[in-house]
Scaffold this motif. Structure first.
Motif, PDB file in Angstrom:
ATOM      1  N   LYS A  96      56.805  51.844  25.160  1.00 34.92           N
ATOM      2  CA  LYS A  96      55.358  52.018  25.659  1.00 34.92           C
ATOM      3  C   LYS A  96      54.338  51.339  24.879  1.00 34.92           C
ATOM      4  O   LYS A  96      53.360  51.116  25.361  1.00 34.92           O
ATOM      5  CB  LYS A  96      55.135  53.680  25.702  1.00 34.92           C
ATOM      6  CG  LYS A  96      56.240  54.369  26.721  1.00 34.92           C
ATOM      7  CD  LYS A  96      55.940  55.812  26.587  1.00 34.92           C
ATOM      8  CE  LYS A  96      56.826  56.440  27.616  1.00 34.92           C
ATOM      9  NZ  LYS A  96      57.071  57.863  27.487  1.00 34.92           N
ATOM     10  N   GLU A  97      54.639  51.356  23.630  1.00 30.17           N
ATOM     11  CA  GLU A  97      53.474  50.798  22.759  1.00 30.17           C
ATOM     12  C   GLU A  97      53.518  49.265  23.086  1.00 30.17           C
ATOM     13  O   GLU A  97      52.268  48.696  23.105  1.00 30.17           O
ATOM     14  CB  GLU A  97      53.965  51.225  21.290  1.00 30.17           C
ATOM     15  CG  GLU A  97      53.646  52.339  20.796  1.00 30.17           C
ATOM     16  CD  GLU A  97      54.199  52.405  19.086  1.00 30.17           C
ATOM     17  OE1 GLU A  97      53.474  51.684  18.152  1.00 30.17           O
ATOM     18  OE2 GLU A  97      54.832  53.266  18.969  1.00 30.17           O
ATOM     19  N   ALA A  98      54.569  48.653  23.241  1.00 31.92           N
ATOM     20  CA  ALA A  98      54.460  47.119  23.744  1.00 31.92           C
ATOM     21  C   ALA A  98      53.747  46.995  24.846  1.00 31.92           C
ATOM     22  O   ALA A  98      53.006  46.084  25.009  1.00 31.92           O
ATOM     23  CB  ALA A  98      55.681  46.640  23.743  1.00 31.92           C
ATOM     24  N   LYS A  99      53.902  47.995  25.863  1.00 32.31           N
ATOM     25  CA  LYS A  99      53.137  47.740  27.145  1.00 32.31           C
ATOM     26  C   LYS A  99      51.529  47.896  26.940  1.00 32.31           C
ATOM     27  O   LYS A  99      50.810  47.295  27.421  1.00 32.31           O
ATOM     28  CB  LYS A  99      53.710  48.908  28.217  1.00 32.31           C
ATOM     29  CG  LYS A  99      55.075  48.389  28.661  1.00 32.31           C
ATOM     30  CD  LYS A  99      55.473  49.393  29.788  1.00 32.31           C
ATOM     31  CE  LYS A  99      57.021  49.130  30.084  1.00 32.31           C
ATOM     32  NZ  LYS A  99      57.240  50.096  31.265  1.00 32.31           N
ATOM     33  N   ALA A 100      51.226  48.693  26.013  1.00 35.71           N
ATOM     34  CA  ALA A 100      49.635  49.078  25.479  1.00 35.71           C
ATOM     35  C   ALA A 100      49.271  47.953  24.931  1.00 35.71           C
ATOM     36  O   ALA A 100      48.196  47.407  25.099  1.00 35.71           O
ATOM     37  CB  ALA A 100      49.870  50.200  24.716  1.00 35.71           C
ATOM     38  N   ILE A 101      50.115  47.151  24.307  1.00 35.61           N
ATOM     39  CA  ILE A 101      49.782  45.908  23.436  1.00 35.61           C
ATOM     40  C   ILE A 101      49.411  44.802  24.603  1.00 35.61           C
ATOM     41  O   ILE A 101      48.400  44.090  24.273  1.00 35.61           O
ATOM     42  CB  ILE A 101      50.858  45.400  22.421  1.00 35.61           C
ATOM     43  CG1 ILE A 101      50.693  46.381  21.159  1.00 35.61           C
ATOM     44  CG2 ILE A 101      50.308  44.226  21.894  1.00 35.61           C
ATOM     45  CD1 ILE A 101      51.764  46.359  20.224  1.00 35.61           C
ATOM     46  N   ILE A 102      50.457  44.562  25.605  1.00 36.83           N
ATOM     47  CA  ILE A 102      50.318  43.804  26.491  1.00 36.83           C
ATOM     48  C   ILE A 102      49.104  44.154  27.175  1.00 36.83           C
ATOM     49  O   ILE A 102      48.148  42.893  27.568  1.00 36.83           O
ATOM     50  CB  ILE A 102      51.446  43.681  27.223  1.00 36.83           C
ATOM     51  CG1 ILE A 102      52.677  43.167  26.671  1.00 36.83           C
ATOM     52  CG2 ILE A 102      51.090  42.762  28.551  1.00 36.83           C
ATOM     53  CD1 ILE A 102      53.786  42.974  27.172  1.00 36.83           C
ATOM     54  N   ALA A 103      48.751  45.165  27.531  1.00 35.80           N
ATOM     55  CA  ALA A 103      47.603  45.555  28.456  1.00 35.80           C
ATOM     56  C   ALA A 103      46.127  45.224  27.419  1.00 35.80           C
ATOM     57  O   ALA A 103      45.039  44.703  28.034  1.00 35.80           O
ATOM     58  CB  ALA A 103      47.421  46.969  28.672  1.00 35.80           C
ATOM     59  N   GLU A 104      46.157  45.526  26.319  1.00 33.78           N
ATOM     60  CA  GLU A 104      45.114  45.142  25.202  1.00 33.78           C
ATOM     61  C   GLU A 104      44.915  43.709  25.290  1.00 33.78           C
ATOM     62  O   GLU A 104      43.835  43.199  25.463  1.00 33.78           O
ATOM     63  CB  GLU A 104      45.520  45.579  23.932  1.00 33.78           C
ATOM     64  CG  GLU A 104      44.593  45.460  22.895  1.00 33.78           C
ATOM     65  CD  GLU A 104      45.190  45.728  21.506  1.00 33.78           C
ATOM     66  OE1 GLU A 104      44.320  44.948  20.581  1.00 33.78           O
ATOM     67  OE2 GLU A 104      45.749  46.411  21.248  1.00 33.78           O
ATOM     68  N   TYR A 105      46.007  42.967  25.145  1.00 30.80           N
ATOM     69  CA  TYR A 105      46.038  41.437  25.258  1.00 30.80           C
ATOM     70  C   TYR A 105      45.260  40.783  26.620  1.00 30.80           C
ATOM     71  O   TYR A 105      44.439  40.277  26.922  1.00 30.80           O
ATOM     72  CB  TYR A 105      47.142  40.881  25.192  1.00 30.80           C
ATOM     73  CG  TYR A 105      47.293  39.325  25.717  1.00 30.80           C
ATOM     74  CD1 TYR A 105      46.766  38.326  24.567  1.00 30.80           C
ATOM     75  CD2 TYR A 105      47.799  38.933  26.787  1.00 30.80           C
ATOM     76  CE1 TYR A 105      46.704  36.968  24.936  1.00 30.80           C
ATOM     77  CE2 TYR A 105      47.638  37.431  27.120  1.00 30.80           C
ATOM     78  CZ  TYR A 105      47.315  36.637  26.262  1.00 30.80           C
ATOM     79  OH  TYR A 105      47.569  35.238  26.616  1.00 30.80           O
ATOM     80  N   GLU A 106      45.654  41.553  27.730  1.00 34.20           N
ATOM     81  CA  GLU A 106      45.437  41.267  29.119  1.00 34.20           C
ATOM     82  C   GLU A 106      43.725  41.460  29.325  1.00 34.20           C
ATOM     83  O   GLU A 106      42.908  41.080  30.054  1.00 34.20           O
ATOM     84  CB  GLU A 106      46.060  41.934  30.249  1.00 34.20           C
ATOM     85  CG  GLU A 106      47.486  41.091  30.171  1.00 34.20           C
ATOM     86  CD  GLU A 106      48.330  41.900  31.197  1.00 34.20           C
ATOM     87  OE1 GLU A 106      48.152  43.072  31.632  1.00 34.20           O
ATOM     88  OE2 GLU A 106      49.585  41.436  31.773  1.00 34.20           O
ATOM     89  N   ASN A 107      43.240  42.657  28.399  1.00 34.23           N
ATOM     90  CA  ASN A 107      42.182  43.032  28.616  1.00 34.23           C
ATOM     91  C   ASN A 107      41.119  42.101  27.587  1.00 34.23           C
ATOM     92  O   ASN A 107      39.993  42.675  27.580  1.00 34.23           O
ATOM     93  CB  ASN A 107      41.933  44.469  28.574  1.00 34.23           C
ATOM     94  CG  ASN A 107      42.428  45.344  29.562  1.00 34.23           C
ATOM     95  OD1 ASN A 107      42.454  44.878  30.674  1.00 34.23           O
ATOM     96  ND2 ASN A 107      42.960  46.474  29.214  1.00 34.23           N
ATOM     97  N   GLY A 108      41.491  41.051  26.832  1.00 35.52           N
ATOM     98  CA  GLY A 108      40.543  40.297  25.932  1.00 35.52           C
ATOM     99  C   GLY A 108      40.994  40.942  24.593  1.00 35.52           C
ATOM    100  O   GLY A 108      40.234  40.227  23.922  1.00 35.52           O
ATOM    101  N   GLY A 109      41.829  41.802  24.172  1.00 36.41           N
ATOM    102  CA  GLY A 109      41.671  42.336  22.926  1.00 36.41           C
ATOM    103  C   GLY A 109      42.367  41.232  22.122  1.00 36.41           C
ATOM    104  O   GLY A 109      42.066  41.172  20.877  1.00 36.41           O
ATOM    105  N   GLY A 110      43.217  40.633  22.429  1.00 39.54           N
ATOM    106  CA  GLY A 110      44.153  39.728  21.631  1.00 39.54           C
ATOM    107  C   GLY A 110      43.477  38.051  21.591  1.00 39.54           C
ATOM    108  O   GLY A 110      43.934  37.291  20.831  1.00 39.54           O
ATOM    109  N   ARG A 111      42.691  37.928  22.437  1.00 41.16           N
ATOM    110  CA  ARG A 111      42.131  36.585  22.571  1.00 41.16           C
ATOM    111  C   ARG A 111      40.985  36.014  21.762  1.00 41.16           C
ATOM    112  O   ARG A 111      40.286  36.863  21.214  1.00 41.16           O
ATOM    113  CB  ARG A 111      41.680  36.247  23.933  1.00 41.16           C
ATOM    114  CG  ARG A 111      42.897  36.389  24.914  1.00 41.16           C
ATOM    115  CD  ARG A 111      42.285  35.948  26.502  1.00 41.16           C
ATOM    116  NE  ARG A 111      43.288  36.407  27.199  1.00 41.16           N
ATOM    117  CZ  ARG A 111      43.288  36.954  28.432  1.00 41.16           C
ATOM    118  NH1 ARG A 111      42.098  37.239  28.686  1.00 41.16           N
ATOM    119  NH2 ARG A 111      44.356  37.070  29.095  1.00 41.16           N
TER     120      ARG A 111
END
Length: 112
Positions: A96-111
């Motif tokens: 679940k945490e990994a999915k949240a991290i992927i969602a964070e990335y997709e929303n521009g949080g990791g770029r």
């Protein structure tokens, strides 16, 4: 056969995800959990031959003709099942945490 739907081409920057602080925190928590589980498992299993070879503690009768070595060995099975169930529950929370991290990335949080 195959999926007839047109799949969108998504380019994932895995280095960007790996550099996210939330991902690093997840990896730290997961590694510490796995090392703890491994240490408990190995300690419990390695203690059996030590206690049976170098001491007489487990050779004493526990219930009737059943010695403590049988009780300890049965406890190892229970411990193994318990650790497996605990791992599955924890792995689900890590997923679940990994999915949240992927969602964070997709929303521009990791770029960058």
């Amino acid at each position: 056969m195959g999926n007839n739907k047109a799949s969108k081409s998504v380019v994932i920057d895995y280095d960007a995800i790996a550099n996210q602080e939330s991902f690093k925190a997840l990896v730290r928590r997961k590694n510490s959990f796995l090392w703890l589980m491994t240490a408990i498992f190995l300690a419990a299993y390695m203690l059996l031959p030590v206690l049976t070879s170098y001491t007489k503690i487990l050779h004493q009768k526990a219930f009737g003709e059943i010695t403590w070595v049988w009780v300890y060995s049965a406890g190892l099975f229970i411990m193994t099942w318990t650790l497996c169930h605990l791992y599955v529950a924890k792995a689900n929370s890590f997923d679940k945490e990994a999915k949240a991290i992927i969602a964070e990335y997709e929303n521009g949080g990791g770029r960058r």
